[in-house]
Write an enzyme that holds these catalytic residues in place. Structure first.
Site, PDB file in Angstrom:
ATOM      1  N   TYR A  93      26.991  63.501  62.045  1.00  0.00           N
ATOM      2  CA  TYR A  93      27.921  63.427  60.916  1.00  0.00           C
ATOM      3  C   TYR A  93      29.159  64.281  61.220  1.00  0.00           C
ATOM      4  O   TYR A  93      29.030  65.446  61.613  1.00  0.00           O
ATOM      5  CB  TYR A  93      27.219  63.917  59.643  1.00  0.00           C
ATOM      6  CG  TYR A  93      28.149  64.023  58.458  1.00  0.00           C
ATOM      7  CD1 TYR A  93      28.689  62.882  57.869  1.00  0.00           C
ATOM      8  CD2 TYR A  93      28.510  65.261  57.940  1.00  0.00           C
ATOM      9  CE1 TYR A  93      29.557  62.978  56.789  1.00  0.00           C
ATOM     10  CE2 TYR A  93      29.371  65.359  56.857  1.00  0.00           C
ATOM     11  CZ  TYR A  93      29.888  64.219  56.293  1.00  0.00           C
ATOM     12  OH  TYR A  93      30.751  64.322  55.229  1.00  0.00           O
ATOM     13  N   ASP A 114      18.567  66.696  59.227  1.00  0.00           N
ATOM     14  CA  ASP A 114      19.462  66.185  58.186  1.00  0.00           C
ATOM     15  C   ASP A 114      18.918  64.800  57.824  1.00  0.00           C
ATOM     16  O   ASP A 114      19.062  63.845  58.575  1.00  0.00           O
ATOM     17  CB  ASP A 114      20.895  66.104  58.726  1.00  0.00           C
ATOM     18  CG  ASP A 114      21.890  65.609  57.668  1.00  0.00           C
ATOM     19  OD1 ASP A 114      21.453  64.960  56.694  1.00  0.00           O
ATOM     20  OD2 ASP A 114      23.094  65.860  57.835  1.00  0.00           O
ATOM     21  N   LYS A 134      24.566  61.669  48.364  1.00  0.00           N
ATOM     22  CA  LYS A 134      24.328  60.300  48.826  1.00  0.00           C
ATOM     23  C   LYS A 134      23.146  59.676  48.073  1.00  0.00           C
ATOM     24  O   LYS A 134      23.226  59.511  46.884  1.00  0.00           O
ATOM     25  CB  LYS A 134      24.139  60.301  50.348  1.00  0.00           C
ATOM     26  CG  LYS A 134      25.141  61.211  51.100  1.00  0.00           C
ATOM     27  CD  LYS A 134      26.569  60.729  51.017  1.00  0.00           C
ATOM     28  CE  LYS A 134      27.599  61.749  51.506  1.00  0.00           C
ATOM     29  NZ  LYS A 134      27.361  62.370  52.798  1.00  0.00           N
TER      30      LYS A 134
HETATM   31  C1  LIG Z   1      27.797  63.457  53.552  1.00  0.00           C
HETATM   32  C2  LIG Z   1      26.932  64.036  54.590  1.00  0.00           C
HETATM   33  C3  LIG Z   1      26.858  65.415  54.776  1.00  0.00           C
HETATM   34  C4  LIG Z   1      27.714  66.394  53.993  1.00  0.00           C
HETATM   35  O1  LIG Z   1      27.393  66.433  52.648  1.00  0.00           O
HETATM   36  P1  LIG Z   1      28.437  66.757  51.473  1.00  0.00           P
HETATM   37  O2  LIG Z   1      27.603  66.668  50.253  1.00  0.00           O
HETATM   38  O3  LIG Z   1      29.535  65.752  51.563  1.00  0.00           O
HETATM   39  O4  LIG Z   1      28.948  68.143  51.748  1.00  0.00           O
HETATM   40  C5  LIG Z   1      25.990  65.893  55.749  1.00  0.00           C
HETATM   41  N1  LIG Z   1      25.238  65.056  56.507  1.00  0.00           N
HETATM   42  C6  LIG Z   1      25.299  63.728  56.354  1.00  0.00           C
HETATM   43  C7  LIG Z   1      24.447  62.857  57.220  1.00  0.00           C
HETATM   44  C8  LIG Z   1      26.138  63.171  55.401  1.00  0.00           C
HETATM   45  O5  LIG Z   1      26.200  61.838  55.280  1.00  0.00           O
END
Ligand SMILES: *Cc1c(COP(=O)(O)O)cnc(C)c1O
Length: 379
Positions: A98, A170, A195
């Protein structure tokens, strides 16, 4: 408790003062004490907030974790994980990461003495080969963004454990409904709850789940000491979103499969990246570590240039052109200029992230309408 019950009930109690079935938004900065030091367990809202506590208990249950620690965003959550490291420590991560995570590791933390290595993690042996005495953290993201590579979480966490290296997955792209990395051996799981967990594109939020009490205690200390806490209203919105997490993700997966199959049959499409295809190099591992193959699909065009992609990106009506993913509505995006603009061109081309690559976050609308929308935009 099974997942569909946990999303509704885990950590949620009727409000003790009124019996309200939904956790109230405790919009307060402080709490009244009876006499100095005599209080109900709540002193100041950066440190404790009942809306956040309910959310953290619920989030922990979703990943089969003892503890969850919430932050103002996914990157704030990651920032606090990196704050546990010291100058001279090294991180190993994927070469298809990311963009914001890459930026935080390189553009923020390099100057504090952390060194990050971005490697092909689809081969676990390659990870083992890169571990040295300074390696303190292995940062896994699977499926990766936007190339949808699959990384074998169990294989890598096993290697890391043998070498005494901490691991974090993640898990944003999979969601806790499809994949539970702690059960596969990871020490921490991170989510951008912005998300799938929130799921309605109306709030920014992040969290870390863990079963390791020392890690949990340090993150709780940092949550308070560094102060990147989420607002009570945001915690409420995430709690509300979670109640339909399993239903939303299930429908997104069904729609994504239909769309991936449609795209694969299209004459203008050169390649479709979707781990649900049996010929995807990570398919077997995905089938082993995930419940389904997710709601993300990326594809490339025979006409391999930005202009060809741009025509599609600006001609869909149901797929909105926007960053982010995991909401009920479908999104279309151009990683090279949007989410991955902060990654050097040479780096992104190495993994196949070309100027014509298009990424879809498939929502929960009717699949026929989504396919018709793509058909009219691609031509
Ligand atoms: C969006 C995202 C992040 C960061 O998260 P935020 O809530 O935008 O700070 C980290 N890892 C992945 C895979 C993401 O899609």
């Amino acid at each position: 408790m099974k997942f569909g019950t946990k999303v509704i009930h885990a950590g949620i109690e009727p409000d003790p003062s009124t019996g309200a079935i939904m956790t109230p938004i405790y919009q307060t900065s402080t709490y009244v004490q009876e006499s100095p030091g005599v209080h109900k367990g709540f002193e100041y809202a950066r440190t404790q907030n009942p809306t956040r506590h309910a959310l953290q208990a619920n989030l922990a249950a979703l990943e089969n974790a003892k503890e969850a620690i919430s932050f103002a965003s996914g990157l704030a959550a990651m920032d606090n994980i990196l704050k546990m490291l010291k100058p001279g420590d090294e991180i190993i991560s994927t070469n298809d990461l990311y963009g914001g995570s890459y930026r935080l590791m390189v553009k923020v933390y390099e100057k504090f003495g952390l060194k990050s290595h971005f490697i092909d993690m689809s081969d676990a042996q390659n990870v083992e080969d890169h571990i040295n005495e300074n390696t303190k953290l292995i940062w896994i993201e699977t499926p990766t963004n936007p190339m949808l590579q699959i990384i074998d979480v169990a294989a890598i966490t096993q290697i890391a454990k043998a070498k005494g290296v901490t691991t974090c997955v993640d898990n944003t792209f999979a969601s806790p409904y499809l994949q539970n990395p702690l059960d596969l051996g990871a020490d921490m799981v991170l989510h951008s709850a912005t998300k799938y967990i929130g799921g309605h594109s109306d709030v920014i939020h992040g969290c870390v789940m863990t079963n390791d009490q020392a890690i949990a205690d340090e993150l709780k200390f940092l949550q308070n000491a560094a102060g990147a806490v989420p607002a009570p209203m945001d915690c409420f919105l995430i709690l509300r979103g979670i109640k339909t997490l399993h239903l939303r993700v299930q429908r997104s997966c069904e729609n994504a499969r239909k769309i991936a199959e449609y795209l694969r049959g299209h004459a203008k499409v050169s390649k479709v990246y979707y781990p649900g295809f049996e010929d995807h190099p990570g398919h077997d591992i995905a089938a082993k570590q995930m419940k389904d193959f997710g709601g993300m699909v990326s594809f490339d065009l025979h006409e391999n240039n930005y202009e060809a992609a741009e025509k599609i990106l600006s001609h869909t009506h149901l797929f909105s052109l926007a960053e982010s993913l995991g909401g009920v509505e479908s999104l279309i995006g151009h990683p090279a200029s949007m989410t991955h603009a902060s990654i050097p061109v040479e780096e992104r081309l190495k993994v196949g992230l070309t100027d014509s690559l298009i990424r879809l976050s498939v929502g929960v609308e009717d699949a026929d309408d989504l396919i018709a929308d793509l058909k009219s935009a691609i031509g």
